[in-house]
Design a protein around this motif. Structure first.
Motif, PDB file in Angstrom:
ATOM      1  N   LEU A  94      -3.062 -31.094  84.176  1.00  0.00           N
ATOM      2  CA  LEU A  94      -2.963 -29.626  84.280  1.00  0.00           C
ATOM      3  C   LEU A  94      -2.693 -29.078  83.002  1.00  0.00           C
ATOM      4  O   LEU A  94      -3.243 -28.040  82.805  1.00  0.00           O
ATOM      5  N   VAL A  95      -2.082 -29.820  82.210  1.00  0.00           N
ATOM      6  CA  VAL A  95      -1.909 -29.256  80.421  1.00  0.00           C
ATOM      7  C   VAL A  95      -3.380 -29.422  79.880  1.00  0.00           C
ATOM      8  O   VAL A  95      -3.591 -28.408  79.130  1.00  0.00           O
ATOM      9  N   VAL A  96      -3.801 -30.299  80.174  1.00  0.00           N
ATOM     10  CA  VAL A  96      -5.328 -30.508  79.350  1.00  0.00           C
ATOM     11  C   VAL A  96      -6.033 -29.419  79.764  1.00  0.00           C
ATOM     12  O   VAL A  96      -6.807 -28.828  78.839  1.00  0.00           O
ATOM     13  N   GLN A  97      -6.199 -28.981  81.062  1.00  0.00           N
ATOM     14  CA  GLN A  97      -6.848 -28.035  81.579  1.00  0.00           C
ATOM     15  C   GLN A  97      -6.558 -26.774  81.023  1.00  0.00           C
ATOM     16  O   GLN A  97      -7.466 -25.875  80.540  1.00  0.00           O
ATOM     17  N   ARG A  98      -5.283 -26.367  81.075  1.00  0.00           N
ATOM     18  CA  ARG A  98      -4.693 -25.262  80.421  1.00  0.00           C
ATOM     19  C   ARG A  98      -4.810 -24.862  78.955  1.00  0.00           C
ATOM     20  O   ARG A  98      -5.329 -23.974  78.492  1.00  0.00           O
TER      21      ARG A  98
END
Ligand code: PLV
Length: 325
Positions: A94-98
């Motif tokens: 989710l961090v990569v996506q954000r």
């Protein structure tokens, strides 16, 4: 900070927590850094640092557990330059996506932040990008210090907290808070510096009496996961001008604190922030008072709600299962 400087961060609210005040038996103020546009306090220091080098900035590269990267990506986007963020494989998807949603190029390198940092330093050289450190730089600390200046304005004249509660990863937040305490003349205010077991490089250094490097990061509070604390934070711990109380909580306590904070304050933060909140919910503050390490009565307690973007309901459920709370 110069008055003509463009500011990327917001002046965040200082909120009184009725639930926490009841628990601690004194007024608890929450400095809501979670409400920054990048989701954490990191934007203060990183915004300030990028501003200082703006003229020569062609692009940035930042190594991060997640939140320094979010801040660097946000600031770069606002400045119209590209950002490459290097994260370790321990950073959740989710961090990569954000980060990608912020317009950053994301590179996943190594297992922990220190590995990602080596790659970021390499890219800074080969790609001619400006290296943005996540915690170890005087300009970051100077930028973070604005959070304490704001608290002083919010509290009004002749009011100061009895203690400040922060999380420690690589020690940038701690150095910034101390810088801020110096700026407003509150150097006698004790600081409670919280880490989780397994991401405890500051505590390990304090215990050993020297900066040491942890073998590994075993905590799920990945944004506290620097293997070595910055030298300046360690130096502050050795300096008699300040009282810094270094304490640890378990991952379970940090996660429980995240859940309690969500229930009571209706705000979702990540475990890195939960480590600080756990000092309140686990009764640590009162224990320290009982041991005479914090004054009784305490006066008010200032909690730096550092925030963090590495969390959503899916990740919270995942962490709960993993830690079986
Ligand atoms: N996180 C850094 C370092 O990670 C990062 O790259 O994002 N609270 C939150 C929500 C954080 O993200 C961090 C740092 C801290 C607290 C601790 O701040 P520090 O590193 O300045 O002590 C490895």
């Amino acid at each position: 900070m110069g008055t003509t400087e463009k500011q990327f961060h917001l002046n965040t609210p200082l909120v009184e927590s009725v639930c926490m005040s009841k628990l601690v038996g004194t007024t608890v103020y929450l400095k809501m850094e979670n409400s920054q546009p990048s989701g954490s306090f990191k934007i203060r220091g990183i915004g300030h640092l990028c501003q200082q080098v703006a003229g020569e900035l062609k692009g940035v590269v930042c190594s991060s557990g997640g939140n320094a990267g979010m801040a660097a990506a946000y600031v770069a986007r606002k400045m119209g330059v590209p950002a490459t963020i290097v994260v370790p494989s321990s950073s959740p998807q989710l961090v990569v996506q954000r980060l990608q949603d912020q317009g950053a190029t994301v590179k996943i390198t190594g297992k922990v932040w220190d590995d990602a940092n080596a790659e970021a330093l390499r890219l800074a050289k080969t790609e001619e990008l400006t290296y943005v450190p996540p915690f170890d730089h005087p300009l970051l600390w100077q930028g973070h210090a604005s959070m304490i200046t704001e608290v002083a304005v919010s509290l009004g004249p002749n009011m100061k907290p009895g203690a400040v509660l922060v999380s420690v990863g690589g020690g940038g937040l701690l150095c910034g808070v101390i810088q801020g305490l110096k700026d407003v003349g509150w150097t006698d205010v004790p600081i409670i510096a919280m880490e989780t077991e397994g991401a405890d490089c500051f505590n390990a250094a304090v215990k050993a009496g020297r900066v040491i490097t942890l073998d590994d990061i075993t905590s799920e509070a990945k944004c506290l996961g620097a293997r070595t604390v910055c030298k300046k934070a360690f130096e502050y711990s050795q300096c008699s001008d300040f009282t810094i109380i270094s304490e640890l909580v378990t991952d379970q306590q940090a996660l429980l604190a995240v859940e309690t904070f969500l229930d009571e304050e209706r705000v979702l933060v990540e475990m890195a922030c939960g480590a600080a909140l756990a000092a309140v919910y686990s009764g640590l503050i009162q224990r320290l008072q009982g041991e005479g390490r914090l004054p009784t009565p305490l006066g008010s307690l200032l909690v730096i709600v550092c925030g963090g973007s590495s969390i959503d309901m899916k990740q919270l459920t995942h962490l709960k299962l993993k830690l079986q709370t």
